[in-house]
Design a protein around this motif. Sequence first.
Motif, mmCIF file in Angstrom:
data_model
loop_
_atom_site.group_PDB
_atom_site.id
_atom_site.type_symbol
_atom_site.label_atom_id
_atom_site.label_comp_id
_atom_site.label_asym_id
_atom_site.label_seq_id
_atom_site.Cartn_x
_atom_site.Cartn_y
_atom_site.Cartn_z
ATOM 1 N N ASN A 174 -9.303 -9.348 -23.458
ATOM 2 C CA ASN A 174 -9.811 -9.227 -22.038
ATOM 3 C C ASN A 174 -9.223 -10.529 -21.081
ATOM 4 O OD1 ASN A 174 -10.783 -6.593 -22.726
ATOM 5 N ND2 ASN A 174 -12.897 -8.565 -22.621
ATOM 6 N N ALA A 175 -7.900 -10.578 -21.136
ATOM 7 C CA ALA A 175 -7.469 -12.041 -19.968
ATOM 8 C C ALA A 175 -6.943 -10.860 -19.097
ATOM 9 C CB ALA A 175 -6.371 -12.462 -20.702
ATOM 10 N N ALA A 176 -6.847 -10.819 -18.197
ATOM 11 C CA ALA A 176 -6.118 -10.478 -16.746
ATOM 12 C C ALA A 176 -4.572 -10.677 -16.772
ATOM 13 C CB ALA A 176 -6.992 -9.876 -15.657
ATOM 14 N N ILE A 177 -3.538 -10.260 -17.656
ATOM 15 C CA ILE A 177 -2.556 -11.254 -17.493
ATOM 16 C C ILE A 177 -1.790 -10.140 -17.981
ATOM 17 C CG2 ILE A 177 -0.318 -12.595 -17.720
ATOM 18 C CD1 ILE A 177 -3.143 -14.079 -18.733
ATOM 19 N N THR A 178 -0.428 -9.329 -17.123
ATOM 20 C CA THR A 178 0.526 -8.603 -17.332
ATOM 21 C C THR A 178 1.527 -9.043 -17.264
ATOM 22 O OG1 THR A 178 -0.353 -7.128 -15.416
ATOM 23 C CG2 THR A 178 1.589 -6.031 -16.001
ATOM 24 N N VAL A 179 1.778 -8.630 -18.729
ATOM 25 C CA VAL A 179 3.123 -8.995 -19.827
ATOM 26 C C VAL A 179 4.849 -7.932 -19.200
ATOM 27 C CG1 VAL A 179 4.423 -10.108 -21.645
ATOM 28 C CG2 VAL A 179 1.560 -10.473 -21.468
ATOM 29 N N ILE A 180 5.690 -8.296 -18.704
ATOM 30 C CA ILE A 180 6.800 -6.973 -19.383
ATOM 31 C C ILE A 180 8.080 -7.588 -19.546
ATOM 32 C CG2 ILE A 180 7.897 -6.160 -17.474
ATOM 33 C CD1 ILE A 180 5.166 -5.770 -15.492
ATOM 34 N N SER A 181 8.527 -6.401 -20.288
ATOM 35 C CA SER A 181 9.570 -7.132 -20.855
ATOM 36 C C SER A 181 11.094 -6.227 -20.046
ATOM 37 C CB SER A 181 10.058 -7.072 -22.153
ATOM 38 O OG SER A 181 9.813 -5.763 -22.395
ATOM 39 N N ARG B 51 -10.229 -15.038 -8.046
ATOM 40 C CA ARG B 51 -10.469 -13.817 -7.448
ATOM 41 C C ARG B 51 -8.985 -13.629 -6.255
ATOM 42 N NH1 ARG B 51 -12.032 -12.832 -1.868
ATOM 43 N NH2 ARG B 51 -11.942 -14.817 -0.973
ATOM 44 N N ASP B 52 -8.545 -12.233 -6.287
ATOM 45 C CA ASP B 52 -7.719 -11.905 -6.489
ATOM 46 C C ASP B 52 -6.174 -12.486 -6.635
ATOM 47 O OD1 ASP B 52 -8.951 -10.477 -4.321
ATOM 48 O OD2 ASP B 52 -8.803 -12.436 -2.798
ATOM 49 N N ALA B 53 -6.908 -12.440 -8.118
ATOM 50 C CA ALA B 53 -5.574 -13.043 -9.017
ATOM 51 C C ALA B 53 -4.328 -11.803 -9.582
ATOM 52 C CB ALA B 53 -5.860 -14.335 -10.167
ATOM 53 N N ARG C 185 3.424 -2.278 -6.499
ATOM 54 C CA ARG C 185 3.125 -1.608 -7.027
ATOM 55 C C ARG C 185 2.161 -1.073 -9.003
ATOM 56 N NH1 ARG C 185 8.100 2.138 -8.918
ATOM 57 N NH2 ARG C 185 8.691 1.158 -6.850
ATOM 58 N N VAL C 186 2.757 -2.647 -9.927
ATOM 59 C CA VAL C 186 2.857 -2.828 -10.927
ATOM 60 C C VAL C 186 0.808 -3.671 -10.803
ATOM 61 C CG1 VAL C 186 2.696 -5.382 -12.135
ATOM 62 C CG2 VAL C 186 4.530 -3.520 -11.639
ATOM 63 N N ALA C 187 0.938 -4.563 -9.655
ATOM 64 C CA ALA C 187 -0.443 -4.563 -9.071
ATOM 65 C C ALA C 187 -1.700 -3.564 -9.563
ATOM 66 C CB ALA C 187 -0.734 -5.451 -8.509
ATOM 67 N N ALA C 188 -1.214 -2.678 -8.390
ATOM 68 C CA ALA C 188 -2.385 -1.360 -8.170
ATOM 69 C C ALA C 188 -1.901 -0.410 -9.983
ATOM 70 C CB ALA C 188 -1.062 -0.698 -7.217
ATOM 71 N N GLU C 189 -1.324 -0.495 -10.930
ATOM 72 C CA GLU C 189 -1.085 0.593 -11.984
ATOM 73 C C GLU C 189 -0.831 -0.448 -13.016
ATOM 74 O OE1 GLU C 189 0.950 4.352 -11.151
ATOM 75 O OE2 GLU C 189 2.002 3.047 -9.532
ATOM 76 N N SER D 98 13.379 -8.294 -12.419
ATOM 77 C CA SER D 98 12.685 -9.531 -12.681
ATOM 78 C C SER D 98 11.717 -9.322 -10.951
ATOM 79 C CB SER D 98 13.397 -11.368 -12.921
ATOM 80 O OG SER D 98 14.479 -10.390 -13.802
ATOM 81 N N LEU D 99 12.269 -9.984 -10.135
ATOM 82 C CA LEU D 99 11.261 -9.581 -8.974
ATOM 83 C C LEU D 99 10.712 -8.741 -8.552
ATOM 84 C CD1 LEU D 99 14.369 -10.458 -6.095
ATOM 85 C CD2 LEU D 99 12.631 -11.862 -7.220
ATOM 86 N N PHE D 100 10.746 -7.473 -9.330
ATOM 87 C CA PHE D 100 9.839 -6.441 -8.933
ATOM 88 C C PHE D 100 8.645 -6.670 -10.007
ATOM 89 C CE2 PHE D 100 8.267 -2.004 -10.624
ATOM 90 C CZ PHE D 100 8.110 -1.264 -9.671
ATOM 91 N N ALA D 101 9.321 -7.202 -11.197
ATOM 92 C CA ALA D 101 8.008 -7.024 -12.422
ATOM 93 C C ALA D 101 7.061 -8.443 -12.194
ATOM 94 C CB ALA D 101 8.918 -7.918 -13.845
ATOM 95 N N ALA D 102 8.043 -9.256 -11.715
ATOM 96 C CA ALA D 102 6.967 -10.466 -10.910
ATOM 97 C C ALA D 102 6.092 -10.466 -9.556
ATOM 98 C CB ALA D 102 7.932 -11.716 -10.601
ATOM 99 N N THR D 103 6.765 -9.989 -9.060
ATOM 100 C CA THR D 103 5.566 -9.430 -7.131
ATOM 101 C C THR D 103 5.192 -7.962 -6.867
ATOM 102 O OG1 THR D 103 7.598 -9.041 -6.351
ATOM 103 C CG2 THR D 103 7.021 -11.361 -6.995
ATOM 104 N N SER D 104 6.364 -6.992 -7.767
ATOM 105 C CA SER D 104 5.731 -5.565 -7.216
ATOM 106 C C SER D 104 3.913 -4.964 -6.820
ATOM 107 C CB SER D 104 6.359 -4.608 -8.165
ATOM 108 O OG SER D 104 6.258 -3.193 -7.460
#
Length: 343
Positions: free
Chosen positions: A237-244, A167-169, A290-294, A282-288
């Motif tokens: 359908n794995a809820a994981i975000t990958v960013i380079s 939950r909330d991952a 904004r990324v979680a919301a969009e 890197s910190l933006f990609a890992a924690t922002s």
Amino acid sequence: MGFLFSKQVYDPTHDIPDLTGKVVIITGSNWLTTVAWLIHCSAGIGIRTAEQLALHGAKVYLACRSEAKATAAIAELEKTTPSLKDQNRLVYLPLDLSSVHSAKEAAEDFLSREDRLDVLINNAARGIEEYQLSKDGIELTIAVNHFGHFVFTQTLLPLLKETAKRRDADVRIVVVSSRAHLGPGTTKFGSLEEMNDPQGPPAKINSISTKMSRYGTSKLMNVLFASELQRRLDAENAAITVISLHPGAVATETAHAADLPWYAKIYIATLAIAPLQGAFTSLFAATSARVAAEREKYKGKYLVPYGEIAGPATAAAKDPVLAKTLWDTTEKITAGLLKATDQ
């Protein structure tokens, strides 16, 4: 190259949320990471990323080859930031990315220690170096920058997927690439022989242009790996975000000492940013938040400072067929190496 001069819109001091209870791995987080290039010199990026994540409550594993450098980095951070001392927020994890067997062992070591993994940041890299084969028979830059991370990530994926079900991952995989992926490196990834291509004639196998081409190829692999991994996770359908991402041009001791053209050294001396700023994307990609919301907007994307979606600008970096070819060939080669090692 306008993003090199873009206005700073991200500040980890204010923009990183509370990470208490989160577990993070950062590869290549020695005090000085051996990477140097005109527009990607990341010595110091890994440790600055680890510092900010730990300051915001995360437990951060520094995954790197040198225990001495890792423990020295941890000691220095705890000395300069007393709030981190005796908190067990910075932990060394032995990892030699030049060996696929070592990469798997390191991931298994972590799996024996933790029951969750919220963020994996593949930050380590070999830079502009002479042509050399790893003990697995893989060109060393590609072995470290691609193959080691491939096996390390694959071995950790089951735990990342399980964490994503909580939950909330908000599970993320961040791949530190470089603007160098736009360079003239090869795009032939159908076999180990093609990947081991020196990318220059024997007489110029270690010229600066040839070494840069090999490095650029490995950074292209990073972008393709991230996009293909995202595609596969989406299919499950794995809820994981990958960013380079490209972290920017960073002024470091390693960059100044590197064997670079004169114009690169002038650029680094006059226009490059500090290691902490180099960690911002890197910190933006890992924690922002904004990324979680969009999340759908950012999944599988390539970012430039500071957190802007850009490109990738070449056809090769956007080619899903090439990404799948790279994945399939890498999977076949690593499976064979691991099987041979286990026997």
